[in-house]
Design an enzyme around this catalytic site. Sequence first.
Site, mmCIF file in Angstrom:
data_model
loop_
_atom_site.group_PDB
_atom_site.id
_atom_site.type_symbol
_atom_site.label_atom_id
_atom_site.label_comp_id
_atom_site.label_asym_id
_atom_site.label_seq_id
_atom_site.Cartn_x
_atom_site.Cartn_y
_atom_site.Cartn_z
ATOM 1 N N GLY A 11 -28.369 -78.359 35.233
ATOM 2 C CA GLY A 11 -27.201 -79.222 35.000
ATOM 3 C C GLY A 11 -25.910 -78.527 35.404
ATOM 4 N NE ARG A 72 -31.962 -81.206 34.903
ATOM 5 C CZ ARG A 72 -31.208 -80.453 34.090
ATOM 6 N NH1 ARG A 72 -31.483 -79.191 33.899
ATOM 7 N NH2 ARG A 72 -30.178 -80.986 33.463
ATOM 8 C CG ASP A 103 -32.909 -72.357 28.889
ATOM 9 O OD1 ASP A 103 -32.615 -73.308 29.640
ATOM 10 O OD2 ASP A 103 -33.295 -72.510 27.711
ATOM 11 C CB THR A 126 -25.663 -74.479 30.482
ATOM 12 O OG1 THR A 126 -25.922 -75.583 29.585
ATOM 13 C CG2 THR A 126 -25.740 -73.210 29.661
ATOM 14 C CG ASP A 128 -26.601 -77.813 26.636
ATOM 15 O OD1 ASP A 128 -25.741 -78.707 26.681
ATOM 16 O OD2 ASP A 128 -27.795 -77.997 26.955
ATOM 17 C CG ASP A 130 -28.579 -73.785 25.434
ATOM 18 O OD1 ASP A 130 -27.983 -73.361 26.446
ATOM 19 O OD2 ASP A 130 -29.496 -74.627 25.505
ATOM 20 N NE ARG A 172 -32.173 -80.196 27.761
ATOM 21 C CZ ARG A 172 -32.041 -80.079 29.061
ATOM 22 N NH1 ARG A 172 -32.556 -80.991 29.847
ATOM 23 N NH2 ARG A 172 -31.400 -79.054 29.592
HETATM 24 O O1 F6P Z 1 -28.237 -78.700 29.780
HETATM 25 C C1 F6P Z 1 -27.054 -79.378 30.000
HETATM 26 C C2 F6P Z 1 -27.215 -80.839 29.710
HETATM 27 O O2 F6P Z 1 -25.995 -81.478 29.952
HETATM 28 C C3 F6P Z 1 -27.729 -81.172 28.300
HETATM 29 O O3 F6P Z 1 -26.722 -81.123 27.325
HETATM 30 C C4 F6P Z 1 -28.315 -82.534 28.529
HETATM 31 O O4 F6P Z 1 -29.307 -82.830 27.593
HETATM 32 C C5 F6P Z 1 -28.912 -82.427 29.898
HETATM 33 O O5 F6P Z 1 -28.190 -81.417 30.574
HETATM 34 C C6 F6P Z 1 -28.870 -83.707 30.688
HETATM 35 O O6 F6P Z 1 -29.493 -83.483 31.899
HETATM 36 P P1 F6P Z 1 -29.488 -84.522 33.116
HETATM 37 O O7 F6P Z 1 -28.124 -84.495 33.723
HETATM 38 O O8 F6P Z 1 -30.514 -84.009 34.044
HETATM 39 O O9 F6P Z 1 -29.791 -85.853 32.525
#
Ligand code: F6P
Length: 325
Positions: A11, A72, A103, A126, A128, A130, A172
């Site tokens: 992300g 991804r 991660d 990120t 997050d 985390d 998440r």
């Molecule tokens: O890991 C970053 C994040 O924004 C999370 O907070 C979220 O759950 C996820 O990515 C969403 O991913 P995508 O953009 O692939 O839907």
Amino acid sequence: MKKIAVYTSGGDSPGMNACVRAVVRTGIYHDLDVYSIKYGYDGIINGNISKMESHSVSNILQRGGTILKSARSNEFRTKEGRKKAYDQLTKHGIDGLVAIGGDGTFTGAKVFYEEFGIPVVGCPGTIDNDIYGTDYTIGFDTAVNTALEAIDKIRDTAAAHDRVFFVEVMGRDSGYIAVECAIGGGAEVVMVPETITTSKQVSDYLKNLRESKTSSIVVVAEGDEEGDAATIMAKVKSEFVGEEEKKFKVTTLGHIQRGGSPTAKDRLLGSRSGLAAVEGLLNGKFNCMAGIINDQVVYTPFDDCINKNKPLNKDYLRLQEILSI
Ligand code: F6P
């Protein structure tokens, strides 16, 4: 080490561009040839690799997203995919990598290093926050401020109509964004994956608040064990009757939290981490992430970044709870 390449993966997060810029310019400063890889691991596999100059990263510091794009990659999860990636890097003579991501990105980098010996240093990108091994991740501060701005606006309309809003923020597996914007936005309740709060507890709490408050905000981290904000709102709402039942609303902030111009903090963090990653590579620090702890650069092995838990600061949860009465 003569040629290095940089990529962003997973992300996107605001401040990744500041980090890319720092990697490119630090590399050039140290007389390295610097390459960019577009679309993360897919880009390595497909040879989406091009030479960068100092001017290639002009005018990107203030922009959200990532000029290197992101993806991804499923193919990189396979040994065949990683072999293709290795062949591409060998073809271009690249002998070091900087991986900007979370991660998942570091898991890929670690496996790649173990299988093919390509030195990689990571930068924590990120929203997050985390990742173990850094106080903050690139993009977190911007995401919190974006969510906070939205919560302030929701607060206005909630107060005007005496409503209860459930606001879902990203995260998440972690409640960092939720907790910080709950404190900053004066939310009455915060629900995060790290602690158990049942819908019943929330409805009881809101009922108790009725005498003192006519409107409330409940911040929900998307990964909360009770479900998403809409699900929790429906359960809480079912505990109310008549006019009170009509007071409940839900807002999911979603991907607006991932975009926007990075805050000063995220530009600084991205820049520091990018510089530290390149100098780490030059100083033989491989298979690790360049994070910032207590305002100092710290290199943490990918193994720890991936496997060690970064717990929420319990003082923050207590602070939110005390100030919400
Ligand atoms: O890991 C970053 C994040 O924004 C999370 O907070 C979220 O759950 C996820 O990515 C969403 O991913 P995508 O953009 O692939 O839907």
